[in-house]
Design a protein around this motif. Sequence first.
Motif, PDB file in Angstrom:
ATOM      1  N   VAL A 149       0.876  -1.172   0.000  1.00  0.00           N
ATOM      2  CA  VAL A 149       0.000   0.000   0.000  1.00  0.00           C
ATOM      3  C   VAL A 149       0.910   1.217   0.000  1.00  0.00           C
ATOM      4  CG1 VAL A 149      -1.807   1.289   1.178  1.00  0.00           C
ATOM      5  CG2 VAL A 149      -1.809  -1.217   1.276  1.00  0.00           C
ATOM      6  N   LEU A 199      -4.232   8.268   5.746  1.00  0.00           N
ATOM      7  CA  LEU A 199      -4.233   7.101   6.620  1.00  0.00           C
ATOM      8  C   LEU A 199      -4.597   7.538   8.032  1.00  0.00           C
ATOM      9  CD1 LEU A 199      -3.673   4.043   6.865  1.00  0.00           C
ATOM     10  CD2 LEU A 199      -1.307   4.636   7.457  1.00  0.00           C
ATOM     11  N   THR A 215      -5.136   5.509  10.780  1.00  0.00           N
ATOM     12  CA  THR A 215      -4.782   4.572  11.853  1.00  0.00           C
ATOM     13  C   THR A 215      -3.280   4.316  11.858  1.00  0.00           C
ATOM     14  OG1 THR A 215      -5.268   2.734  10.342  1.00  0.00           O
ATOM     15  CG2 THR A 215      -7.033   3.393  11.846  1.00  0.00           C
ATOM     16  N   VAL A 227       0.112  -0.021   8.339  1.00  0.00           N
ATOM     17  CA  VAL A 227      -0.380  -0.443   7.034  1.00  0.00           C
ATOM     18  C   VAL A 227       0.589  -1.425   6.385  1.00  0.00           C
ATOM     19  CG1 VAL A 227       0.666   1.438   5.703  1.00  0.00           C
ATOM     20  CG2 VAL A 227      -1.491   0.423   4.947  1.00  0.00           C
ATOM     21  N   SER A 228       1.870  -1.376   6.772  1.00  0.00           N
ATOM     22  CA  SER A 228       2.860  -2.312   6.221  1.00  0.00           C
ATOM     23  C   SER A 228       2.576  -3.751   6.632  1.00  0.00           C
ATOM     24  CB  SER A 228       4.266  -1.908   6.670  1.00  0.00           C
ATOM     25  OG  SER A 228       4.354  -1.896   8.091  1.00  0.00           O
ATOM     26  N   LEU A 278      -0.046  -5.322   6.239  1.00  0.00           N
ATOM     27  CA  LEU A 278      -0.894  -5.964   5.232  1.00  0.00           C
ATOM     28  C   LEU A 278      -0.077  -6.594   4.112  1.00  0.00           C
ATOM     29  CD1 LEU A 278      -3.533  -3.096   4.867  1.00  0.00           C
ATOM     30  CD2 LEU A 278      -3.794  -5.182   6.207  1.00  0.00           C
ATOM     31  N   LEU A 319      -8.212  -3.539   5.243  1.00  0.00           N
ATOM     32  CA  LEU A 319      -7.948  -2.228   4.669  1.00  0.00           C
ATOM     33  C   LEU A 319      -9.308  -1.641   4.300  1.00  0.00           C
ATOM     34  CD1 LEU A 319      -5.931  -0.086   3.636  1.00  0.00           C
ATOM     35  CD2 LEU A 319      -6.029  -1.231   1.410  1.00  0.00           C
ATOM     36  N   LEU A 332      -8.307   6.186   4.670  1.00  0.00           N
ATOM     37  CA  LEU A 332      -7.930   4.774   4.692  1.00  0.00           C
ATOM     38  C   LEU A 332      -7.678   4.369   6.135  1.00  0.00           C
ATOM     39  CD1 LEU A 332      -7.422   5.326   1.609  1.00  0.00           C
ATOM     40  CD2 LEU A 332      -5.448   3.804   1.804  1.00  0.00           C
ATOM     41  N   TYR A 333      -8.067   3.137   6.447  1.00  0.00           N
ATOM     42  CA  TYR A 333      -7.877   2.598   7.787  1.00  0.00           C
ATOM     43  C   TYR A 333      -7.298   1.193   7.663  1.00  0.00           C
ATOM     44  CZ  TYR A 333     -11.583   6.059   8.742  1.00  0.00           C
ATOM     45  OH  TYR A 333     -12.347   7.200   8.808  1.00  0.00           O
ATOM     46  N   ALA A 334      -6.255   0.894   8.421  1.00  0.00           N
ATOM     47  CA  ALA A 334      -5.763  -0.475   8.572  1.00  0.00           C
ATOM     48  C   ALA A 334      -6.160  -0.921   9.972  1.00  0.00           C
ATOM     49  CB  ALA A 334      -4.247  -0.527   8.399  1.00  0.00           C
TER      50      ALA A 334
END
Length: 287
Positions: free
Chosen positions: A26, A34, A36, A41-42, A44, A68, A125-127
């Motif tokens: 991502v 982003l 969160t 995010v990494s 994912l 995601l 965007l949210y992880a």
Amino acid sequence: MPEMPEVDALVVFLRERAVGAVLADVELASFAVLKTFDPPVSALAGLQVTGVHRHGKFVDLDVDGLHLVIHLAKAGWLRWSDHLTDKRLKMGAGPLAARVRLDHGDGPHVGFDVTEAGTRKGLALYAVRDPQDVPGIAALGPDPLAEGFSVAPLLEGRRMQVKRFLRDQKIVAGIGNAYSDEILHAAKLSPFALASELDAEEVGRLDAAIASVLAEAMAEAHGKPASELKDSKRSRMRVHGRAGEVCPVCGDPVAEVVFADSSLQYCPTCQTGGKPLKDRSTSKFLK
């Protein structure tokens, strides 16, 4: 703004192309998009996409138990590519907010860009580990196309304009400015009518209009590629975005009320007994 029918079609479009692929990366072109930080995010990267779901107007990619979640806000969109460039995104890359790279076993060359037009940025965007960790999802009202949905109990005690009622995601999930205009036109109701004061016949018309307008829009949107959904939505509108044009039901002109950051369209003949609505622009309306 993408609303429930378009978001649902996007979800089906992504499900067909993303499920089974590995989420390779991502890439962000804006740190602000982003919302969160835990999990990062990494986390994912390297996990398989096992599902794509919709919650109201949120897109949810299930990535082997992590999620995601994307909210496209007012001017966001997804742009799919079967041939992504190897060049990574740079911060501040114009309308580009993020890029999701997917790998079906032959390299991370397919995926989609998340874009947002204009200067007012709301895309998010949210992880997360659970979609309910996203505040907007946790607060959603019922889905209007869910089995057993009825608008009647939601109207009780709501001394608010029915236009605002339909757009409040905490009351009903997935309806925005465009489809609320279309629903109220189909139900022959004034946008300024108080939700709590609708009589039984009006409630019945509203219930029927919610079901018919959204079901028709869903059927029209499904099967179309993401690149065609916006134009398809515009072409289906009967009153929304058509101020000054002819109402397809009665043939009289469609009218408009303009507010500070939005507008609504309606047919005076069909919805307000021929009376034009006054511009009641306030900071509280249509939040």
